[in-house]
Write an enzyme that holds these catalytic residues in place. Structure first.
Site, PDB file in Angstrom:
ATOM      1  N   ASP A  21       3.737  -5.476  -9.507  1.00  0.00           N
ATOM      2  CA  ASP A  21       3.852  -4.810  -8.219  1.00  0.00           C
ATOM      3  C   ASP A  21       3.248  -5.764  -7.195  1.00  0.00           C
ATOM      4  O   ASP A  21       2.563  -6.722  -7.558  1.00  0.00           O
ATOM      5  CB  ASP A  21       3.082  -3.477  -8.261  1.00  0.00           C
ATOM      6  CG  ASP A  21       3.129  -2.730  -6.942  1.00  0.00           C
ATOM      7  OD1 ASP A  21       4.182  -2.733  -6.281  1.00  0.00           O
ATOM      8  OD2 ASP A  21       2.106  -2.134  -6.575  1.00  0.00           O
ATOM      9  N   ASP A  23       1.689  -4.886  -3.518  1.00  0.00           N
ATOM     10  CA  ASP A  23       0.475  -4.393  -2.856  1.00  0.00           C
ATOM     11  C   ASP A  23      -0.507  -3.819  -3.854  1.00  0.00           C
ATOM     12  O   ASP A  23      -0.145  -2.977  -4.673  1.00  0.00           O
ATOM     13  CB  ASP A  23       0.828  -3.321  -1.817  1.00  0.00           C
ATOM     14  CG  ASP A  23       1.567  -3.896  -0.627  1.00  0.00           C
ATOM     15  OD1 ASP A  23       1.386  -5.092  -0.353  1.00  0.00           O
ATOM     16  OD2 ASP A  23       2.318  -3.157   0.019  1.00  0.00           O
ATOM     17  N   GLU A  30      -2.552  -4.345   2.875  1.00  0.00           N
ATOM     18  CA  GLU A  30      -2.992  -3.275   3.761  1.00  0.00           C
ATOM     19  C   GLU A  30      -4.244  -3.693   4.534  1.00  0.00           C
ATOM     20  O   GLU A  30      -4.597  -3.100   5.518  1.00  0.00           O
ATOM     21  CB  GLU A  30      -3.265  -1.994   2.968  1.00  0.00           C
ATOM     22  CG  GLU A  30      -2.065  -1.501   2.183  1.00  0.00           C
ATOM     23  CD  GLU A  30      -0.817  -1.316   3.022  1.00  0.00           C
ATOM     24  OE1 GLU A  30      -0.919  -0.796   4.152  1.00  0.00           O
ATOM     25  OE2 GLU A  30       0.264  -1.713   2.561  1.00  0.00           O
ATOM     26  N   SER A  61       8.599  -4.641  -5.725  1.00  0.00           N
ATOM     27  CA  SER A  61       7.803  -4.051  -4.656  1.00  0.00           C
ATOM     28  C   SER A  61       8.662  -3.169  -3.764  1.00  0.00           C
ATOM     29  O   SER A  61       9.800  -3.527  -3.455  1.00  0.00           O
ATOM     30  CB  SER A  61       7.174  -5.160  -3.803  1.00  0.00           C
ATOM     31  OG  SER A  61       6.540  -4.620  -2.664  1.00  0.00           O
ATOM     32  N   ALA A  63       8.127  -2.859  -0.727  1.00  0.00           N
ATOM     33  CA  ALA A  63       8.154  -3.496   0.590  1.00  0.00           C
ATOM     34  C   ALA A  63       9.489  -4.206   0.806  1.00  0.00           C
ATOM     35  O   ALA A  63      10.237  -4.449  -0.143  1.00  0.00           O
ATOM     36  CB  ALA A  63       7.005  -4.499   0.695  1.00  0.00           C
ATOM     37  N   ASP A  64       9.762  -4.570   2.059  1.00  0.00           N
ATOM     38  CA  ASP A  64      11.009  -5.296   2.324  1.00  0.00           C
ATOM     39  C   ASP A  64      10.846  -6.767   1.949  1.00  0.00           C
ATOM     40  O   ASP A  64       9.731  -7.251   1.725  1.00  0.00           O
ATOM     41  CB  ASP A  64      11.453  -5.128   3.777  1.00  0.00           C
ATOM     42  CG  ASP A  64      10.491  -5.724   4.788  1.00  0.00           C
ATOM     43  OD1 ASP A  64      10.059  -6.884   4.608  1.00  0.00           O
ATOM     44  OD2 ASP A  64      10.167  -5.039   5.765  1.00  0.00           O
ATOM     45  N   LYS A  67       8.344  -9.058   3.939  1.00  0.00           N
ATOM     46  CA  LYS A  67       6.938  -8.801   3.618  1.00  0.00           C
ATOM     47  C   LYS A  67       6.590  -9.343   2.229  1.00  0.00           C
ATOM     48  O   LYS A  67       5.530  -9.944   2.039  1.00  0.00           O
ATOM     49  CB  LYS A  67       6.642  -7.309   3.693  1.00  0.00           C
ATOM     50  CG  LYS A  67       5.185  -6.979   3.474  1.00  0.00           C
ATOM     51  CD  LYS A  67       4.901  -5.505   3.679  1.00  0.00           C
ATOM     52  CE  LYS A  67       3.429  -5.210   3.458  1.00  0.00           C
ATOM     53  NZ  LYS A  67       3.130  -3.798   3.626  1.00  0.00           N
ATOM     54  N   ASP A 120      -0.733  -0.493  -9.420  1.00  0.00           N
ATOM     55  CA  ASP A 120      -2.006   0.020  -8.927  1.00  0.00           C
ATOM     56  C   ASP A 120      -1.899   1.439  -8.390  1.00  0.00           C
ATOM     57  O   ASP A 120      -2.904   2.023  -8.009  1.00  0.00           O
ATOM     58  CB  ASP A 120      -2.556  -0.880  -7.818  1.00  0.00           C
ATOM     59  CG  ASP A 120      -1.744  -0.751  -6.546  1.00  0.00           C
ATOM     60  OD1 ASP A 120      -0.506  -0.871  -6.619  1.00  0.00           O
ATOM     61  OD2 ASP A 120      -2.342  -0.519  -5.489  1.00  0.00           O
TER      62      ASP A 120
END
Length: 167
Positions: A21, A23, A30, A61, A63-64, A67, A120
């Protein structure tokens, strides 16, 4: 070789791929990423360790793509290190649906049962288990009780139990 020893050798070679993953696992986007965190990751070299062991590695992920790539570069990891990178724009159903991890396994050319997902988040652990993978949960965002569905739980990447990579 005894039958039990032969089974042990086979069992030790079931792991074929690791899906990270983003983040909370590879980076903490973050918050500002501390130099110490970058140094810790570089020292531990979990990506390099997996590659050296002949494991296929991917990032999955929510996210895009922009990112994901920016975060990888921020911690000194070239996207080219990964056999596959799946971002949130490439799937329809988000975690806890298993889609992102199933897609990662498909792109790696591996059965889910031969992959380890490192997550996570509670929804990520649920997605990994729903996909049929084994899961190592890191307590970078949630506590052990909340991540209890995972096969292994560690405080962070610096404390990965050896057995999580030896099955």
């Amino acid at each position: 070789m005894t039958t039990s020893r032969a089974r042990e050798v086979i069992r030790l070679t079931e792991l074929r791929g690791v899906i990270f993953d983003m983040d909370g696992v590879l980076v903490n986007s973050e918050e500002l990423i501390a130099d110490a965190a970058i140094a810790m990751f570089a020292e531990k070299g979990h990506v390099d360790t997996c590659r050296a062991r002949g494991l296929a590695i991917a990032v999955a992920s929510g996210a895009d793509a922009v990112k994901v790539e920016a975060n990888l570069r921020e911690v000194g990891l070239s996207p080219k290190l990964f056999a596959a990178i799946i971002d949130g724009t490439q799937i329809v159903r988000k975690k806890p649906a298993p889609d992102i991890f199933l897609e990662a396994c498909r792109r790696l050319g591996l059965r889910p049962s031969s992959c380890l997902v490192i997550e996570d988040a509670v929804a990520g652990v649920a997605a990994a288990k729903a996909a049929g993978t084994r899961c190592l949960a890191l307590m970078t965002s949630f506590d052990a009780e909340q991540l209890a569905l995972a096969d292994w739980i560690a405080a962070d990447l610096s404390r990965v139990p050896p057995e999580a990579l030896e099955w």
